[in-house]
Design a protein around this motif. Structure first.
Motif, PDB file in Angstrom:
ATOM      1  N   PHE A  65       0.827  -1.205   0.000  1.00 37.90           N
ATOM      2  CA  PHE A  65       0.000   0.000   0.000  1.00 37.90           C
ATOM      3  C   PHE A  65       0.863   1.257   0.000  1.00 37.90           C
ATOM      4  N   LEU A  66       1.854   1.299   0.861  1.00 36.86           N
ATOM      5  CA  LEU A  66       2.711   2.473   0.995  1.00 36.86           C
ATOM      6  C   LEU A  66       3.501   2.764  -0.283  1.00 36.86           C
ATOM      7  N   ILE A  67       4.139   1.752  -0.822  1.00 39.84           N
ATOM      8  CA  ILE A  67       4.995   1.943  -1.996  1.00 39.84           C
ATOM      9  C   ILE A  67       4.182   2.106  -3.279  1.00 39.84           C
ATOM     10  N   MET A  68       3.197   1.249  -3.479  1.00 43.94           N
ATOM     11  CA  MET A  68       2.489   1.236  -4.762  1.00 43.94           C
ATOM     12  C   MET A  68       1.342   2.241  -4.843  1.00 43.94           C
ATOM     13  N   SER A  69       0.761   2.624  -3.711  1.00 42.16           N
ATOM     14  CA  SER A  69      -0.389   3.525  -3.747  1.00 42.16           C
ATOM     15  C   SER A  69      -0.081   4.933  -3.238  1.00 42.16           C
ATOM     16  N   VAL A  70       0.782   5.046  -2.254  1.00 41.40           N
ATOM     17  CA  VAL A  70       1.063   6.352  -1.666  1.00 41.40           C
ATOM     18  C   VAL A  70       2.304   6.977  -2.312  1.00 41.40           C
ATOM     19  N   ALA A  71       3.447   6.332  -2.156  1.00 40.55           N
ATOM     20  CA  ALA A  71       4.699   6.885  -2.680  1.00 40.55           C
ATOM     21  C   ALA A  71       4.778   6.772  -4.207  1.00 40.55           C
ATOM     22  N   LYS A  72       4.258   5.694  -4.739  1.00 44.86           N
ATOM     23  CA  LYS A  72       4.314   5.399  -6.180  1.00 44.86           C
ATOM     24  C   LYS A  72       5.750   5.468  -6.701  1.00 44.86           C
ATOM     25  N   LYS A  73       6.660   5.018  -5.824  1.00 44.62           N
ATOM     26  CA  LYS A  73       8.078   5.048  -6.153  1.00 44.62           C
ATOM     27  C   LYS A  73       8.793   4.043  -5.257  1.00 44.62           C
ATOM     28  N   ILE A  74       9.711   3.298  -5.821  1.00 35.68           N
ATOM     29  CA  ILE A  74      10.507   2.357  -5.034  1.00 35.68           C
ATOM     30  C   ILE A  74      11.725   3.115  -4.498  1.00 35.68           C
ATOM     31  N   PHE A 135       3.153  -3.124 -10.511  1.00 34.67           N
ATOM     32  CA  PHE A 135       4.487  -3.361  -9.966  1.00 34.67           C
ATOM     33  C   PHE A 135       5.541  -3.387 -11.068  1.00 34.67           C
ATOM     34  N   LEU A 136       5.246  -4.069 -12.172  1.00 37.08           N
ATOM     35  CA  LEU A 136       6.215  -4.152 -13.267  1.00 37.08           C
ATOM     36  C   LEU A 136       6.555  -2.771 -13.816  1.00 37.08           C
ATOM     37  N   VAL A 137       5.557  -1.912 -13.936  1.00 37.68           N
ATOM     38  CA  VAL A 137       5.792  -0.544 -14.404  1.00 37.68           C
ATOM     39  C   VAL A 137       6.618   0.214 -13.372  1.00 37.68           C
ATOM     40  N   LEU A 138       6.227   0.137 -12.107  1.00 40.66           N
ATOM     41  CA  LEU A 138       6.935   0.830 -11.033  1.00 40.66           C
ATOM     42  C   LEU A 138       8.397   0.374 -10.951  1.00 40.66           C
ATOM     43  N   HIS A 139       8.608  -0.923 -10.994  1.00 46.08           N
ATOM     44  CA  HIS A 139       9.953  -1.494 -10.906  1.00 46.08           C
ATOM     45  C   HIS A 139      10.808  -1.087 -12.108  1.00 46.08           C
ATOM     46  N   THR A 140      10.239  -1.132 -13.300  1.00 48.15           N
ATOM     47  CA  THR A 140      10.988  -0.780 -14.504  1.00 48.15           C
ATOM     48  C   THR A 140      11.314   0.717 -14.499  1.00 48.15           C
ATOM     49  N   LYS A 141      10.366   1.547 -14.065  1.00 51.65           N
ATOM     50  CA  LYS A 141      10.639   2.988 -13.948  1.00 51.65           C
ATOM     51  C   LYS A 141      11.776   3.241 -12.963  1.00 51.65           C
ATOM     52  N   HIS A 142      11.783   2.507 -11.860  1.00 53.81           N
ATOM     53  CA  HIS A 142      12.827   2.629 -10.841  1.00 53.81           C
ATOM     54  C   HIS A 142      14.209   2.404 -11.472  1.00 53.81           C
TER      55      HIS A 142
END
Length: 152
Positions: A65-74, A135-142
């Motif tokens: 919840f924190l990473i994927m919904s709030v921060a939207k950044k790893i 997650f795949l989008v977030l991880h790849t963007k990271h």
């Protein structure tokens, strides 16, 4: 998956800089980050394809919840890639291009997968199809951001 396809195109354009390193940013080269991103996508999509959608059960996960919904950044430097998605062996433009081709082939029928297709993430718990795609989008963007910083 449209956003992931755009990110794959960007990774493809980074292949020419595969050997660049900036130790102030990361101990991994541009090629390592590309290879890791591709291996992660490939492993996760394959796991989803082999999952049994009827076994999926949603559970609240605070980290997710924190990473994927709030921060939207790893956050950087907080976790280490599991061994299964760490690149091994020589990384070359040819191996990266082949891995990219394999990933593009593997995600071709993503749309047709059941919404309860899932995979177990080591930090975020079991992710269904939509959460997996996010997650795949977030991880790849990271890793794209790390690559950009290496190339600065």
């Amino acid at each position: 998956m449209q956003e992931l396809h755009k990110l794959l195109d960007q990774l493809q354009s980074d292949i020419s800089s595969f050997d660049k390193v900036n130790l102030a940013v990361s101990s991994g080269s541009v090629g390592w980050h590309i290879a890791h991103s591709l291996k992660t996508i490939d492993q996760i999509v394959t796991a989803c394809k082999h999952s049994n959608p009827s076994e999926y059960q949603w559970h609240f996960n605070f980290k997710r919840f924190l990473i994927m919904s709030v921060a939207k950044k790893i956050p950087r430097g907080k976790a280490r890639a599991p061994k299964i998605v760490r690149p091994e062996g020589d990384i070359s433009p040819e191996t990266l291009a082949l891995s990219l081709e394999n990933v593009r082939e593997n995600i071709k029928n993503w749309k047709s997968l059941d919404k309860n297709t899932h995979f177990p993430h080591p930090f975020f718990g079991v992710l269904n199809k939509k959460e997996t795609e996010n997650f795949l989008v977030l991880h790849t963007k990271h890793h794209r951001m790390i690559i950009k910083d290496i190339l600065k």
